[in-house]
Design a protein around this motif. Structure first.
Motif, PDB file in Angstrom:
ATOM      1  N   UNK A 164      65.037 -32.376 -11.161  1.00 20.29           N
ATOM      2  CA  UNK A 164      64.840 -33.051 -12.450  1.00 20.29           C
ATOM      3  C   UNK A 164      63.362 -33.239 -12.759  1.00 20.29           C
ATOM      4  N   UNK A 165      62.590 -33.660 -11.774  1.00 23.31           N
ATOM      5  CA  UNK A 165      61.152 -33.879 -11.951  1.00 23.31           C
ATOM      6  C   UNK A 165      60.445 -32.590 -12.367  1.00 23.31           C
ATOM      7  N   UNK A 166      60.732 -31.493 -11.682  1.00 26.24           N
ATOM      8  CA  UNK A 166      60.085 -30.213 -11.996  1.00 26.24           C
ATOM      9  C   UNK A 166      60.456 -29.760 -13.403  1.00 26.24           C
ATOM     10  N   UNK A 167      61.729 -29.882 -13.772  1.00 24.14           N
ATOM     11  CA  UNK A 167      62.163 -29.467 -15.111  1.00 24.14           C
ATOM     12  C   UNK A 167      61.469 -30.301 -16.192  1.00 24.14           C
ATOM     13  N   UNK A 168      61.445 -31.620 -16.015  1.00 21.53           N
ATOM     14  CA  UNK A 168      60.812 -32.490 -17.013  1.00 21.53           C
ATOM     15  C   UNK A 168      59.306 -32.271 -17.094  1.00 21.53           C
ATOM     16  N   UNK A 169      58.645 -32.102 -15.954  1.00 24.12           N
ATOM     17  CA  UNK A 169      57.195 -31.849 -15.960  1.00 24.12           C
ATOM     18  C   UNK A 169      56.870 -30.537 -16.660  1.00 24.12           C
ATOM     19  N   UNK A 170      57.695 -29.526 -16.446  1.00 26.68           N
ATOM     20  CA  UNK A 170      57.458 -28.224 -17.080  1.00 26.68           C
ATOM     21  C   UNK A 170      57.625 -28.328 -18.589  1.00 26.68           C
ATOM     22  N   UNK A 171      58.684 -28.999 -19.025  1.00 29.28           N
ATOM     23  CA  UNK A 171      58.884 -29.194 -20.466  1.00 29.28           C
ATOM     24  C   UNK A 171      57.716 -29.967 -21.069  1.00 29.28           C
ATOM     25  N   UNK A 172      57.263 -31.027 -20.388  1.00 29.13           N
ATOM     26  CA  UNK A 172      56.145 -31.832 -20.886  1.00 29.13           C
ATOM     27  C   UNK A 172      54.862 -31.015 -20.962  1.00 29.13           C
ATOM     28  N   UNK A 173      54.610 -30.185 -19.950  1.00 30.05           N
ATOM     29  CA  UNK A 173      53.375 -29.384 -19.939  1.00 30.05           C
ATOM     30  C   UNK A 173      53.353 -28.357 -21.064  1.00 30.05           C
ATOM     31  N   UNK A 174      54.536 -27.976 -21.552  1.00 30.17           N
ATOM     32  CA  UNK A 174      54.627 -27.016 -22.653  1.00 30.17           C
ATOM     33  C   UNK A 174      54.734 -27.716 -24.007  1.00 30.17           C
TER      34      UNK A 174
END
Length: 87
Positions: A45-55
């Protein structure tokens, strides 16, 4: 960034994950399925949310079916799905 259309990325093979990304008007919603959810669910969940936020994604519905993918694979699959959704 808002997701413009549905997009998919990845496979259901071992050590990979399948991503399905949909437009959504109510912020970010995650639906994660994984055989290792008890051990690594929070990290996925953390990796998915961080990736979405970074984009810059602020609104989407993300379905992620994990088959033992490592962080960099999850990140790459989410990035590709976002790019495909906004072509």
């Amino acid at each position: 960034m808002v997701i413009a259309k549905q997009a998919v990325c990845g496979t259901l093979q071992s050590n990979d994950c399948f991503i399905r990304l949909y437009p959504n008007e109510d912020g970010i919603e995650l639906d994660i399925k994984s055989s290792v959810m008890a051990q690594f669910g929070k990290q996925i969940e953390k990796v998915a949310l961080e990736t979405l936020a970074s984009m810059g994604v602020t609104s989407c519905r993300l379905f992620l079916e994990d088959k033992g993918a490592l962080d960099y694979t999850i990140r790459a699959r989410v990035e590709t799905a976002v790019k495909r959704a906004n072509e």
